[in-house]
Design a protein around this motif. Structure first.
Motif, mmCIF file in Angstrom:
data_model
loop_
_atom_site.group_PDB
_atom_site.id
_atom_site.type_symbol
_atom_site.label_atom_id
_atom_site.label_comp_id
_atom_site.label_asym_id
_atom_site.label_seq_id
_atom_site.Cartn_x
_atom_site.Cartn_y
_atom_site.Cartn_z
ATOM 1 N N ASP A 157 0.808 -1.217 0.000
ATOM 2 C CA ASP A 157 0.000 0.000 0.000
ATOM 3 C C ASP A 157 0.845 1.273 0.000
ATOM 4 O OD1 ASP A 157 -2.404 -1.341 -0.181
ATOM 5 O OD2 ASP A 157 -2.767 -1.336 1.982
ATOM 6 N N ALA B 230 0.323 3.909 -2.910
ATOM 7 C CA ALA B 230 -0.027 5.294 -2.572
ATOM 8 C C ALA B 230 0.973 6.270 -3.183
ATOM 9 C CB ALA B 230 -0.082 5.469 -1.056
ATOM 10 N N ASP C 52 -1.874 8.837 -3.989
ATOM 11 C CA ASP C 52 -3.199 8.593 -3.421
ATOM 12 C C ASP C 52 -3.197 8.929 -1.929
ATOM 13 O OD1 ASP C 52 -5.533 7.457 -2.343
ATOM 14 O OD2 ASP C 52 -5.486 5.764 -3.741
ATOM 15 N N GLN C 53 -3.658 10.123 -1.604
ATOM 16 C CA GLN C 53 -3.651 10.592 -0.220
ATOM 17 C C GLN C 53 -4.580 9.772 0.669
ATOM 18 O OE1 GLN C 53 -1.392 12.557 0.948
ATOM 19 N NE2 GLN C 53 -2.189 12.647 3.022
ATOM 20 N N VAL C 54 -5.698 9.333 0.133
ATOM 21 C CA VAL C 54 -6.637 8.529 0.921
ATOM 22 C C VAL C 54 -5.977 7.203 1.321
ATOM 23 C CG1 VAL C 54 -8.849 7.286 0.851
ATOM 24 C CG2 VAL C 54 -8.690 9.601 -0.088
ATOM 25 N N LEU C 55 -5.290 6.569 0.388
ATOM 26 C CA LEU C 55 -4.596 5.316 0.694
ATOM 27 C C LEU C 55 -3.456 5.559 1.678
ATOM 28 C CD1 LEU C 55 -4.291 2.299 0.318
ATOM 29 C CD2 LEU C 55 -2.949 2.755 -1.761
ATOM 30 N N ARG C 56 -2.758 6.689 1.556
ATOM 31 C CA ARG C 56 -1.703 7.032 2.525
ATOM 32 C C ARG C 56 -2.277 7.111 3.934
ATOM 33 N NH1 ARG C 56 0.336 10.665 -1.398
ATOM 34 N NH2 ARG C 56 2.343 9.888 -2.117
ATOM 35 N N GLU C 57 -3.404 7.803 4.061
ATOM 36 C CA GLU C 57 -4.032 7.981 5.374
ATOM 37 C C GLU C 57 -4.498 6.647 5.944
ATOM 38 O OE1 GLU C 57 -7.019 10.983 4.691
ATOM 39 O OE2 GLU C 57 -5.491 12.505 4.260
ATOM 40 N N LYS C 58 -5.119 5.829 5.114
ATOM 41 C CA LYS C 58 -5.599 4.512 5.538
ATOM 42 C C LYS C 58 -4.423 3.624 5.969
ATOM 43 C CE LYS C 58 -7.649 0.401 3.522
ATOM 44 N NZ LYS C 58 -8.060 -0.223 2.286
ATOM 45 N N LYS D 273 -2.795 4.824 9.281
ATOM 46 C CA LYS D 273 -3.624 4.456 10.428
ATOM 47 C C LYS D 273 -3.454 2.979 10.767
ATOM 48 C CE LYS D 273 -8.263 4.668 12.253
ATOM 49 N NZ LYS D 273 -9.479 3.996 12.075
ATOM 50 N N PRO E 298 0.497 9.904 7.667
ATOM 51 C CA PRO E 298 0.368 9.778 6.213
ATOM 52 C C PRO E 298 1.612 10.243 5.446
ATOM 53 C CG PRO E 298 -1.669 10.607 7.124
ATOM 54 C CD PRO E 298 -0.664 10.571 8.254
#
Length: 108
Positions: free
Chosen positions: A13, A17, A22-28, A31, A43
């Motif tokens: 991932d 990312a 892909d900022q959403v994938l970085r954040e996920k 976490k 992130p």
């Protein structure tokens, strides 16, 4: 894009990312990794272009991964080139939890 340990960086991932920005994938991913490792992973820490290529890497892949450090020290392309592979405790945990990694190492 097979890592020193045999894992496929293209399935990671952090790699995905990074290459897709892909900022959403970085954040996920941050976490999840923070929870799994009980560490403050943010992130902005989730950037990696692969452990065996030039470019950005996560802090873990760059300087904390014992497998990568060992392979660099020994000058092997992957752990599959190391004569100690079958008895290695350093890469053993990855191989025991991921049979695909061992197959990747035998192929490369």
């Amino acid at each position: 894009m097979i890592a020193y340990c045999g894992l496929n960086c293209e399935k990671c991932d952090a790699y995905l990312a990074t290459i897709h920005d892909d900022q959403v994938l970085r954040e996920k991913t941050a976490k999840l990794w923070a929870e799994l490792n009980q560490a403050p992973i943010l992130p902005e820490h989730i950037n990696c272009q692969g452990c065996r290529v030039e470019g950005v890497k996560t802090v873990f892949c760059d300087s904390l991964c014992e497998i990568r450090q060992c392979a660099l020290k020994k000058g092997v392309a992957t752990c599959g080139d190391c004569p100690e592979l079958e008895n290695c405790q350093i890469v053993g945990a990855v191989i025991s939890n991921n049979p695909e990694a061992l197959e990747n190492l035998k192929r490369n």
